[in-house]
Design a protein around this motif. Sequence first.
Motif, PDB file in Angstrom:
ATOM      1  N   ARG A 164     -32.768   8.765  16.479  1.00 49.90           N
ATOM      2  CA  ARG A 164     -31.984   8.421  17.669  1.00 49.90           C
ATOM      3  C   ARG A 164     -31.988   6.905  17.894  1.00 49.90           C
ATOM      4  N   ASP A 165     -33.163   6.289  17.714  1.00 59.96           N
ATOM      5  CA  ASP A 165     -33.249   4.836  17.884  1.00 59.96           C
ATOM      6  C   ASP A 165     -32.369   4.129  16.850  1.00 59.96           C
ATOM      7  N   ALA A 166     -32.435   4.596  15.605  1.00 69.99           N
ATOM      8  CA  ALA A 166     -31.625   3.993  14.543  1.00 69.99           C
ATOM      9  C   ALA A 166     -30.135   4.173  14.826  1.00 69.99           C
ATOM     10  N   TYR A 167     -29.779   5.314  15.419  1.00 70.68           N
ATOM     11  CA  TYR A 167     -28.385   5.586  15.762  1.00 70.68           C
ATOM     12  C   TYR A 167     -27.851   4.537  16.738  1.00 70.68           C
ATOM     13  N   TRP A 168     -28.608   4.251  17.801  1.00 70.54           N
ATOM     14  CA  TRP A 168     -28.123   3.318  18.814  1.00 70.54           C
ATOM     15  C   TRP A 168     -28.083   1.886  18.305  1.00 70.54           C
ATOM     16  N   ILE A 169     -29.022   1.521  17.446  1.00 74.73           N
ATOM     17  CA  ILE A 169     -28.991   0.186  16.852  1.00 74.73           C
ATOM     18  C   ILE A 169     -27.785   0.048  15.924  1.00 74.73           C
ATOM     19  N   ALA A 170     -27.523   1.098  15.135  1.00 71.17           N
ATOM     20  CA  ALA A 170     -26.348   1.080  14.255  1.00 71.17           C
ATOM     21  C   ALA A 170     -25.059   1.039  15.064  1.00 71.17           C
ATOM     22  N   THR A 219     -16.488   7.093  20.006  1.00 73.38           N
ATOM     23  CA  THR A 219     -15.063   7.106  20.329  1.00 73.38           C
ATOM     24  C   THR A 219     -14.647   8.480  20.835  1.00 73.38           C
ATOM     25  N   LEU A 220     -15.112   9.526  20.138  1.00 72.22           N
ATOM     26  CA  LEU A 220     -14.826  10.886  20.597  1.00 72.22           C
ATOM     27  C   LEU A 220     -15.394  11.126  21.995  1.00 72.22           C
ATOM     28  N   ARG A 221     -16.609  10.650  22.193  1.00 79.46           N
ATOM     29  CA  ARG A 221     -17.259  10.858  23.490  1.00 79.46           C
ATOM     30  C   ARG A 221     -16.449  10.234  24.619  1.00 79.46           C
ATOM     31  N   GLY A 237     -23.942  -1.586   4.978  1.00 76.44           N
ATOM     32  CA  GLY A 237     -24.609  -1.271   6.234  1.00 76.44           C
ATOM     33  C   GLY A 237     -25.041   0.171   6.277  1.00 76.44           C
ATOM     34  N   SER A 238     -25.635   0.559   7.370  1.00 84.25           N
ATOM     35  CA  SER A 238     -26.106   1.932   7.537  1.00 84.25           C
ATOM     36  C   SER A 238     -24.926   2.883   7.726  1.00 84.25           C
ATOM     37  N   PRO A 239     -24.918   4.037   7.045  1.00 83.65           N
ATOM     38  CA  PRO A 239     -23.881   5.043   7.295  1.00 83.65           C
ATOM     39  C   PRO A 239     -23.838   5.485   8.754  1.00 83.65           C
ATOM     40  N   LEU A 240     -24.947   5.275   9.473  1.00 81.80           N
ATOM     41  CA  LEU A 240     -24.963   5.629  10.892  1.00 81.80           C
ATOM     42  C   LEU A 240     -23.963   4.800  11.696  1.00 81.80           C
ATOM     43  N   GLU A 241     -23.570   3.615  11.181  1.00 85.24           N
ATOM     44  CA  GLU A 241     -22.574   2.822  11.891  1.00 85.24           C
ATOM     45  C   GLU A 241     -21.252   3.566  11.981  1.00 85.24           C
ATOM     46  N   ASP A 242     -20.832   4.179  10.866  1.00 81.29           N
ATOM     47  CA  ASP A 242     -19.572   4.914  10.861  1.00 81.29           C
ATOM     48  C   ASP A 242     -19.641   6.146  11.754  1.00 81.29           C
ATOM     49  N   VAL A 243     -20.710   6.928  11.619  1.00 81.32           N
ATOM     50  CA  VAL A 243     -20.777   8.155  12.402  1.00 81.32           C
ATOM     51  C   VAL A 243     -20.963   7.835  13.883  1.00 81.32           C
ATOM     52  N   ALA A 244     -21.686   6.757  14.195  1.00 82.72           N
ATOM     53  CA  ALA A 244     -21.864   6.373  15.593  1.00 82.72           C
ATOM     54  C   ALA A 244     -20.539   5.926  16.197  1.00 82.72           C
ATOM     55  N   LEU A 249       0.826  -1.202   0.000  1.00 81.98           N
ATOM     56  CA  LEU A 249       0.000   0.000   0.000  1.00 81.98           C
ATOM     57  C   LEU A 249       0.861   1.252   0.000  1.00 81.98           C
ATOM     58  N   GLU A 250       0.283   2.316  -0.518  1.00 83.21           N
ATOM     59  CA  GLU A 250       0.936   3.620  -0.464  1.00 83.21           C
ATOM     60  C   GLU A 250       1.280   3.973   0.977  1.00 83.21           C
ATOM     61  N   ALA A 251       2.505   4.407   1.199  1.00 85.91           N
ATOM     62  CA  ALA A 251       2.909   4.865   2.531  1.00 85.91           C
ATOM     63  C   ALA A 251       2.479   6.324   2.669  1.00 85.91           C
ATOM     64  N   VAL A 252       1.366   6.543   3.337  1.00 86.25           N
ATOM     65  CA  VAL A 252       0.815   7.893   3.482  1.00 86.25           C
ATOM     66  C   VAL A 252       1.592   8.648   4.542  1.00 86.25           C
ATOM     67  N   ARG A 253       2.102   9.796   4.178  1.00 84.94           N
ATOM     68  CA  ARG A 253       2.792  10.634   5.154  1.00 84.94           C
ATOM     69  C   ARG A 253       1.755  11.487   5.880  1.00 84.94           C
ATOM     70  N   PRO A 254       1.522  11.223   7.164  1.00 89.33           N
ATOM     71  CA  PRO A 254       0.462  11.938   7.863  1.00 89.33           C
ATOM     72  C   PRO A 254       0.840  13.378   8.189  1.00 89.33           C
ATOM     73  N   VAL A 255      -0.164  14.248   8.124  1.00 88.30           N
ATOM     74  CA  VAL A 255       0.005  15.628   8.570  1.00 88.30           C
ATOM     75  C   VAL A 255      -0.371  15.724  10.034  1.00 88.30           C
ATOM     76  N   SER A 256      -1.494  15.137  10.403  1.00 91.30           N
ATOM     77  CA  SER A 256      -1.928  15.080  11.799  1.00 91.30           C
ATOM     78  C   SER A 256      -2.983  13.992  11.923  1.00 91.30           C
ATOM     79  N   PHE A 257      -3.253  13.538  13.150  1.00 89.88           N
ATOM     80  CA  PHE A 257      -4.254  12.495  13.374  1.00 89.88           C
ATOM     81  C   PHE A 257      -5.583  13.117  13.742  1.00 89.88           C
ATOM     82  N   ILE A 258      -6.637  12.467  13.282  1.00 86.06           N
ATOM     83  CA  ILE A 258      -7.990  12.905  13.631  1.00 86.06           C
ATOM     84  C   ILE A 258      -8.551  11.913  14.642  1.00 86.06           C
ATOM     85  N   HIS A 259      -9.010  12.393  15.768  1.00 84.67           N
ATOM     86  CA  HIS A 259      -9.554  11.493  16.778  1.00 84.67           C
ATOM     87  C   HIS A 259     -10.901  10.981  16.328  1.00 84.67           C
ATOM     88  N   GLY A 260     -11.025   9.970  16.460  1.00 82.54           N
ATOM     89  CA  GLY A 260     -12.267   9.403  16.265  1.00 82.54           C
ATOM     90  C   GLY A 260     -12.015   7.976  16.045  1.00 82.54           C
TER      91      GLY A 260
END
Length: 237
Positions: A183-189, A150-152, A138-145, A98-109
């Motif tokens: 909100r219900d869909a968020y917690w299930i995802a 993780t941030l929380r 799957g639901s895009p809510l899985e990624d955002v949840a 894989l391409e060796a990505v040179r990071p600028v900074s890390f994003i928390h999450g």
Amino acid sequence: MGEALGESLPALVQSTFGTTDSSCSVTPIGGGLESSVAHVRFAVRTAEGRSLSRSAVVKRVEGFHRREAAFYRALSGAEIAPRLLAAIDRGEVTYLFLEAVRPVSFIHGDAHPGNVLLREQKGRRTVVFLDWARSRFGSPLEDVASWLETLRYWEATAARHHDSLLRHYLDARGGRPLDRSLRDAYWIACASNVLAGALRFHLLRATEARGRRKHASVAQAREALRVIRRADAVMRG
């Protein structure tokens, strides 16, 4: 990293990129529990006879996890993932160059902190997502949840502004209101993401780690269980 990976990489680099064993250096990279990863540096000769330095990240995957190669091929040309330079099959094992990505900074999450980097090329910055082994429909809510939970956990500010951050996401997706059904869909995802691998990861880390890392892994496993209980309450109505 397993010793076998370190020993096999120089020969793989030679056959893939046309270099010599002596020009290849291998540096292990800490990563997930399902694969071994290394950063390799090597030299190749141009048609004019000049020696050029090159580098790549090599990931050794086997069994079910070989599916990751298919995702990198499907994402060829997309900016959201490192470029797949080569995929070499050796029996039941695949080596992803894989391409060796040179990071600028890390994003928390996941959508977690270790899997998101900013790539800088020619003065332009783009977001790169690493490690597509758990990709699935799957639901895009899985990624955002996964991102927001993780941030929380790590950032008190994110915990206080959880709903505001979620609304920003919803606005970007077309402005759907943050009502009870969403909100219900968020917690299930969120629970789906936890059960797809996050809880197992934290439990495995908890059995292997010591000291503060063990304490952190146990605490994250408890958070994952909290999410499952919340989703269970939603589904029970």
